[in-house]
Design a protein around this motif. Structure first.
Motif, PDB file in Angstrom:
ATOM      1  N   SER A 104       0.842  -1.182   0.000  1.00  0.00           N
ATOM      2  CA  SER A 104       0.000   0.000   0.000  1.00  0.00           C
ATOM      3  C   SER A 104       0.888   1.248   0.000  1.00  0.00           C
ATOM      4  O   SER A 104       0.636   2.197  -0.707  1.00  0.00           O
ATOM      5  N   SER A 105       1.956   1.222   0.805  1.00  0.00           N
ATOM      6  CA  SER A 105       2.937   2.299   0.853  1.00  0.00           C
ATOM      7  C   SER A 105       4.322   1.641   0.813  1.00  0.00           C
ATOM      8  O   SER A 105       4.564   0.678   1.544  1.00  0.00           O
ATOM      9  N   HIS A 120       1.224  -1.903  -6.596  1.00  0.00           N
ATOM     10  CA  HIS A 120       0.523  -1.180  -5.538  1.00  0.00           C
ATOM     11  C   HIS A 120      -0.848  -1.807  -5.348  1.00  0.00           C
ATOM     12  O   HIS A 120      -1.523  -2.140  -6.321  1.00  0.00           O
TER      13      HIS A 120
END
Length: 142
Positions: A104-105, A120
């Motif tokens: 996600s990050s 992602h």
């Protein structure tokens, strides 16, 4: 006054548990954990972090032969398997990943290597389909 604040545990550290798999230790089988798991040894199986605050750290000497599914991961060792980090993934300079990575990050240091796909994953990707256009009822005029 300052010394009192330093000695008081924060609400997040009060409930945090840390487990260590030390250098030279080999675990064969899946590992499920809550809190924090720090690996300096070797895991031959899946690593599964339970709960939204689970943190997995892999030292530069640590190895995982299997899938990693955790909310937060900091990798500086070798992973032979896919990594799924639902919140945040940090790949340090000594990280070596042979497998696909979903995050996600992502923070990736110079020198980190991934031999696989990096993708992602996020809420916006779950709804990529456009909504159907509105249908207007128009009367035909002749």
């Amino acid at each position: 006054m300052l010394s009192r604040k330093r000695n008081e545990p924060t609400s997040s550290s009060r409930h945090a548990e840390t487990s260590l798999i030390s250098h030279g230790t080999i675990i064969r089988g899946d590992v499920r954990f809550t809190g924090t798991l720090h690996v300096e040894g070797r895991i031959e199986g899946a690593v599964l972090g339970e709960g939204p605050n689970a943190v997995f750290t892999l030292s530069e000497h640590g190895q995982v032969q299997g899938e990693v599914r955790v909310p937060h991961a900091m990798i500086n060792g070798q992973v032979n398997g896919d990594i799924y980090a639902s919140e945040r993934l940090e790949l340090a300079a000594q990280a070596r990943v042979v497998g696909d990575v979903r995050y996600s990050s992502l923070e990736m240091a110079a020198g980190a290597q991934v031999n696989g796909r990096i993708a992602h994953q996020g809420e916006e990707h779950a709804h990529r389909e456009l909504p159907a256009p509105e249908v207007r009822a128009e009367t035909a005029t002749a």
